[in-house]
Design a protein around this motif. Structure first.
Motif, PDB file in Angstrom:
ATOM      1  N   UNK A  48       0.704  -1.105   0.049  1.00  0.00           N
ATOM      2  CA  UNK A  48      -0.037  -0.038   0.009  1.00  0.00           C
ATOM      3  C   UNK A  48       0.960   1.097  -0.200  1.00  0.00           C
ATOM      4  N   UNK A  49       1.911   1.185   0.839  1.00  0.00           N
ATOM      5  CA  UNK A  49       2.971   2.389   0.856  1.00  0.00           C
ATOM      6  C   UNK A  49       3.433   2.854  -0.561  1.00  0.00           C
ATOM      7  N   UNK A  50       3.705   1.751  -1.204  1.00  0.00           N
ATOM      8  CA  UNK A  50       4.231   1.877  -2.677  1.00  0.00           C
ATOM      9  C   UNK A  50       3.192   2.654  -3.441  1.00  0.00           C
ATOM     10  N   UNK A  51       2.246   2.203  -3.473  1.00  0.00           N
ATOM     11  CA  UNK A  51       1.052   2.659  -4.247  1.00  0.00           C
ATOM     12  C   UNK A  51       0.639   3.870  -4.104  1.00  0.00           C
ATOM     13  N   UNK A  89       1.674  25.043  -0.657  1.00  0.00           N
ATOM     14  CA  UNK A  89       3.017  25.223  -0.517  1.00  0.00           C
ATOM     15  C   UNK A  89       3.721  24.211   0.585  1.00  0.00           C
ATOM     16  N   UNK A  90       3.500  23.049   0.067  1.00  0.00           N
ATOM     17  CA  UNK A  90       4.001  21.869   1.104  1.00  0.00           C
ATOM     18  C   UNK A  90       4.705  20.886   0.178  1.00  0.00           C
ATOM     19  N   UNK A  91       5.865  20.463   0.804  1.00  0.00           N
ATOM     20  CA  UNK A  91       6.507  19.296  -0.289  1.00  0.00           C
ATOM     21  C   UNK A  91       5.461  18.145  -0.286  1.00  0.00           C
ATOM     22  N   UNK A  92       5.802  17.553  -1.416  1.00  0.00           N
ATOM     23  CA  UNK A  92       4.907  16.214  -1.500  1.00  0.00           C
ATOM     24  C   UNK A  92       5.596  15.011  -0.790  1.00  0.00           C
ATOM     25  N   UNK A  93       4.899  14.055  -0.564  1.00  0.00           N
ATOM     26  CA  UNK A  93       5.454  13.010   0.281  1.00  0.00           C
ATOM     27  C   UNK A  93       6.744  12.407  -0.412  1.00  0.00           C
ATOM     28  N   UNK A  94       7.784  12.005   0.289  1.00  0.00           N
ATOM     29  CA  UNK A  94       9.148  11.697  -0.240  1.00  0.00           C
ATOM     30  C   UNK A  94       9.565  10.279   0.358  1.00  0.00           C
ATOM     31  N   UNK A  95       9.829  10.459   1.861  1.00  0.00           N
ATOM     32  CA  UNK A  95      10.408   9.081   2.246  1.00  0.00           C
ATOM     33  C   UNK A  95       9.827   8.744   3.614  1.00  0.00           C
ATOM     34  N   UNK A  96       8.427   9.363   3.654  1.00  0.00           N
ATOM     35  CA  UNK A  96       7.874   8.891   5.122  1.00  0.00           C
ATOM     36  C   UNK A  96       7.359   7.663   5.038  1.00  0.00           C
ATOM     37  N   UNK A  97       7.164   6.943   6.131  1.00  0.00           N
ATOM     38  CA  UNK A  97       6.842   5.449   6.341  1.00  0.00           C
ATOM     39  C   UNK A  97       5.312   5.345   5.934  1.00  0.00           C
ATOM     40  N   UNK A  98       4.422   6.497   5.798  1.00  0.00           N
ATOM     41  CA  UNK A  98       3.121   6.229   5.609  1.00  0.00           C
ATOM     42  C   UNK A  98       2.382   7.710   5.371  1.00  0.00           C
ATOM     43  N   UNK A  99       1.337   7.645   4.607  1.00  0.00           N
ATOM     44  CA  UNK A  99       0.603   8.730   4.297  1.00  0.00           C
ATOM     45  C   UNK A  99       0.300   9.598   5.470  1.00  0.00           C
ATOM     46  N   UNK A 100      -0.200   8.966   6.629  1.00  0.00           N
ATOM     47  CA  UNK A 100      -0.476   9.502   7.783  1.00  0.00           C
ATOM     48  C   UNK A 100       0.720  10.227   8.389  1.00  0.00           C
ATOM     49  N   UNK A 101       1.983   9.902   8.123  1.00  0.00           N
ATOM     50  CA  UNK A 101       3.072  10.418   8.983  1.00  0.00           C
ATOM     51  C   UNK A 101       3.113  11.535   8.071  1.00  0.00           C
ATOM     52  N   UNK A 102       3.189  11.492   6.786  1.00  0.00           N
ATOM     53  CA  UNK A 102       3.421  12.693   5.886  1.00  0.00           C
ATOM     54  C   UNK A 102       2.368  13.687   6.308  1.00  0.00           C
ATOM     55  N   UNK A 103       0.974  13.486   6.295  1.00  0.00           N
ATOM     56  CA  UNK A 103       0.255  14.341   6.628  1.00  0.00           C
ATOM     57  C   UNK A 103       0.253  15.234   7.992  1.00  0.00           C
TER      58      UNK A 103
END
Length: 69
Positions: free
Chosen positions: A1-4, A25-39
């Motif tokens: 799921x993380x990959x997708x 003006x936010x950086x897109x997800x890069x190397x976060x372990x999950x979408x929730x962590x990025x959010x």
């Protein structure tokens, strides 16, 4: 799921294009372990009037990508 949602090049490009289109003006997800962590790490970077838009994008982008692609 993380990959997708975060790691594949298409997902990363989708996030970049979506945030640019919304002018958030936010950086897109890069190397976060999950979408929730990025959010959690990114939501405070968005100006307050744009936070609802960012929240909507976080919910809708993965859904639409899964449904339509």
């Amino acid at each position: 799921m993380n990959h997708l949602l975060l790691a594949c090049p298409f997902a990363r490009q989708t996030w970049h294009e979506t945030l640019s289109w919304l002018r958030i003006p936010c950086p897109p997800p890069a190397h976060e372990p999950s979408l929730n962590n990025w959010w959690q790490s990114t939501s405070h970077l968005a100006p307050k009037p744009m936070r609802k838009g960012l929240a909507s994008a976080v919910l809708l982008v993965p859904r639409n990508d899964c449904v339509f692609n």
